[in-house]
Motif scaffolding. Structure first.
Motif, PDB file in Angstrom:
ATOM      1  N   ARG A 187       0.896  -1.438   0.118  1.00 58.74           N
ATOM      2  CA  ARG A 187       0.173   0.066   0.145  1.00 58.74           C
ATOM      3  C   ARG A 187       0.910   1.317  -0.202  1.00 58.74           C
ATOM      4  O   ARG A 187       0.467   2.054  -0.582  1.00 58.74           O
ATOM      5  CB  ARG A 187      -0.732   0.034   1.311  1.00 58.74           C
ATOM      6  CG  ARG A 187      -2.163  -1.282   1.271  1.00 58.74           C
ATOM      7  CD  ARG A 187      -3.219  -0.897   2.126  1.00 58.74           C
ATOM      8  NE  ARG A 187      -2.731  -1.030   3.501  1.00 58.74           N
ATOM      9  CZ  ARG A 187      -2.668  -2.255   4.259  1.00 58.74           C
ATOM     10  NH1 ARG A 187      -3.092  -3.395   3.502  1.00 58.74           N
ATOM     11  NH2 ARG A 187      -1.966  -2.485   5.391  1.00 58.74           N
ATOM     12  N   ALA A 208      -2.777  -2.180  -4.299  1.00 57.76           N
ATOM     13  CA  ALA A 208      -3.552  -2.565  -3.334  1.00 57.76           C
ATOM     14  C   ALA A 208      -3.128  -3.577  -2.358  1.00 57.76           C
ATOM     15  O   ALA A 208      -2.304  -4.417  -3.072  1.00 57.76           O
ATOM     16  CB  ALA A 208      -4.866  -2.942  -4.034  1.00 57.76           C
ATOM     17  N   TRP A 226     -11.493  -7.108  -6.130  1.00 54.55           N
ATOM     18  CA  TRP A 226     -10.323  -6.626  -7.214  1.00 54.55           C
ATOM     19  C   TRP A 226     -10.606  -7.369  -8.321  1.00 54.55           C
ATOM     20  O   TRP A 226     -10.366  -6.816  -9.347  1.00 54.55           O
ATOM     21  CB  TRP A 226      -9.154  -6.693  -6.327  1.00 54.55           C
ATOM     22  CG  TRP A 226      -8.106  -6.268  -7.215  1.00 54.55           C
ATOM     23  CD1 TRP A 226      -7.649  -4.983  -7.319  1.00 54.55           C
ATOM     24  CD2 TRP A 226      -7.328  -6.938  -8.176  1.00 54.55           C
ATOM     25  NE1 TRP A 226      -6.576  -4.823  -8.305  1.00 54.55           N
ATOM     26  CE2 TRP A 226      -6.425  -6.075  -8.735  1.00 54.55           C
ATOM     27  CE3 TRP A 226      -7.229  -8.353  -8.474  1.00 54.55           C
ATOM     28  CZ2 TRP A 226      -5.350  -6.560  -9.520  1.00 54.55           C
ATOM     29  CZ3 TRP A 226      -6.288  -8.881  -9.354  1.00 54.55           C
ATOM     30  CH2 TRP A 226      -5.445  -7.972 -10.006  1.00 54.55           C
TER      31      TRP A 226
END
Length: 558
Positions: free
Chosen positions: A507, A512, A528
């Motif tokens: 991050r 992500a 995702w």
């Protein structure tokens, strides 16, 4: 134009459309010329990553990719990835600067020719400004024809020389290469073995993938009643065929290995019969006749288990065998069906169906707060799209994604540590794979050791916004060494590390990131996958005490 510019222009005319690299003063001019001509450039953060990106791109796309690096340390930084490409027999071209003639006291000086030779790659040279086109074409064609990495050295003084712009090359890029055909005598000999075999086994390796031999081998298996298997690097070659046993070697299930040991004739097409493929010889029955088909005479018979070596292209050889067997059928001579039931029977089909892709028995109960790697892998298999490219880094963990994740075809699988057994090549390979096939989701499986070793390329994934799913099997250790040296030995702290929050690191880099300790923690991954944008890093805290069944052979022969 300068000779350096002429190199870039020539490469464009030869069909190079993709280049990976790290640009310095020694390779700036030819790289810029190639990009100005229209090629796509992907900047890596390390030269070792750049050459692995090009290697992976070539394996997935089937095209010859280019890596461009600076002289001296730029070249030395490529060595691990270059050796892996050599051992994987990847057609790859590397261009590198070189200190000017006589500049042996330059800080950048190193014996580049000697260094390249020691890796097993081919060292080529631009000799004079007036030969720059000829030298570049020769290097390109050698990489394509010999299926080996070629490093083209570009001395700075020659790069600066003024030369006429290259005329339009009368070339079709790699050119049409006539592949070697096997001799009639060798074809007849192998046909006799297959015609009299009761339990033949066909194993396809990387050479069979390259020569597009699948259809011919399926027909050959049908005609001879053979079962089918593939090496790890050819994962997915016989996907969906009911008579395939999957991967031959250390990743084979117990049921598949048992059937392979029952074979009385084993024919490997483009298969090197390494210790990994044969489980150090234990996968082949002691009385089995072993045949190796390869285009490279140097590869034949490197293992003592090979009884018959056939020099020839896998596709040409398979088709020649089909013709020979058909001719024998017409003469009713040594018919593959005469007096033998073969082993494509209901009983064998039931055995194949029973084990499927199952591994050896292992408990799936994990420690509290940790996920079992097999549970993680099987759950992800249900979530991932069918259109995928699976990339695996090296390490103890890799058996779980290899045996639990399906791939659509061999081009959808990149095994980075198969050649040199290096960890840390996965992130770079994922960049190359996603660049080659943006229509498929690239899924990288890596250990925490390999991921952190190459973490600089996380920035490359983020910068390029590549939709790559990175699954880190995080056991806070170099797991292979832990399992190898456990059993009452001390000093395992040498290969264990404090917990690392890889999700937070991801991050922080702009990706992500999610921490997974149980199946319920995979919900963000599912979200995702619905619309992947940019990379996602899964920090899977796996149980470090779980040992894969393949681990027993990890260190044999080291």
């Amino acid at each position: 134009m300068s000779a350096g510019q002429a190199v870039g222009e020539t490469l464009w005319q030869l069909g190079v459309r993709q280049v990976f690299g790290v640009v310095g003063s020694g390779n700036f001019v030819p790289t810029a010329a190639l990009v100005e001509a229209g090629a796509r450039y992907v900047a890596a953060r390390h030269e070792g990553a750049a050459v692995t990106m090009a290697d992976s791109y070539a394996r997935v796309s089937g095209e010859l990719a280019l890596c461009s690096v600076h002289q001296g340390p730029g070249l030395t930084n490529t060595i691990t990835g270059l050796v892996d490409a050599v051992k994987s027999r990847t057609p790859l071209l590397v261009i590198t600067g070189q200190t000017s003639a006589g500049s042996t006291r330059s800080n950048f000086y190193v014996d580049q020719i000697g260094l390249i030779d020691r890796t097993g790659a081919i060292a080529e040279q631009v000799y004079r400004g007036e030969t720059v086109v000829e030298d570049t074409v020769r290097a390109f064609r050698r990489a394509w024809v010999e299926r080996r990495p070629v490093v083209l050295n570009l001395p700075l003084d020659i790069q600066a020389a003024g030369v006429p712009a290259p005329e339009q090359l009368a070339t079709d890029g790699g050119g049409t290469v006539r592949v070697p055909a096997p001799t009639p005598e060798s074809v007849a000999g192998v046909a006799s073995l297959l015609a009299t075999a009761r339990r033949p086994l066909i194993i396809a390796g990387r050479g069979a993938v390259v020569s597009d031999t699948r259809d011919a081998l399926l027909l050959l298996g049908e005609r001879t009643g053979a079962l089918l298997a593939n090496t790890a690097v050819a994962n997915g070659f016989f996907t969906d065929d009911p008579w395939t046993l999957g991967i031959a070697g250390g990743f084979a299930s117990d049921g598949a290995a048992e059937l392979m040991r029952e074979a009385d004739v084993v024919v490997g097409f483009g298969c090197s019969f390494t210790t990994w493929t044969t489980r150090h010889g234990r996968l082949l029955g002691p009385d089995a006749a072993v045949v190796q088909v390869d285009v490279d005479a140097r590869a034949l018979g490197q293992t003592e288990r090979v009884d018959v070596g056939v020099l020839g292209d896998s596709g040409e050889t398979a088709r020649a065998l089909l013709d020979e067997l058909a001719a024998r059928d017409s003469r009713q001579e040594d018919s593959p069906y005469a007096g033998k039931p073969g082993w494509r029977t209901e009983t064998v089909a039931a055995r194949i169906h029973r084990y499927g892709r199952a591994q050896s028995a292992e408990s799936q109960a994990g420690q509290p707060g940790l996920i079992h790697p097999r549970v993680l892998s099987l759950e992800l298999e249900t979530m991932l799209p069918a259109a995928r490219t699976v990339v695996v880094d090296g390490g103890h963990f890799l058996g779980w994604p290899v045996t639990c994740w399906t791939v659509p075809d061999p081009e959808g699988f990149v095994f980075t540590s198969s050649g040199f057994q290096s960890i840390g090549l996965g992130l770079a390979a994922a960049v190359g794979a996603q660049t080659a096939r943006p229509d498929r989701l690239t899924v990288l499986a890596a250990g925490d050791g390999g991921f952190l070793m190459s973490v600089s390329e996380l920035e490359t994934l983020v910068r390029l916004r590549l939709p790559v799913l990175v699954v880190v099997y995080n056991d806070a250790a170099y797991g292979a060494e832990v399992h190898h040296f456990s059993g009452g030995r001390t000093r395992l702290e040498l290969v264990r590390f404090p917990p690392t929050d890889i999700a937070a690191l991801a991050r922080g880099a702009g990706a992500a990131g999610v921490t997974v300790r149980g199946v319920s923690d995979l919900t963000p991954v599912a979200e995702w996958l619905e619309n992947p944008e940019g990379p996602m890093i899964v920090d899977a805290k796996i149980d470090p005490d779980v040992v894969g069944y393949w681990a027993e052979q990890d260190f044999q022969g080291h």
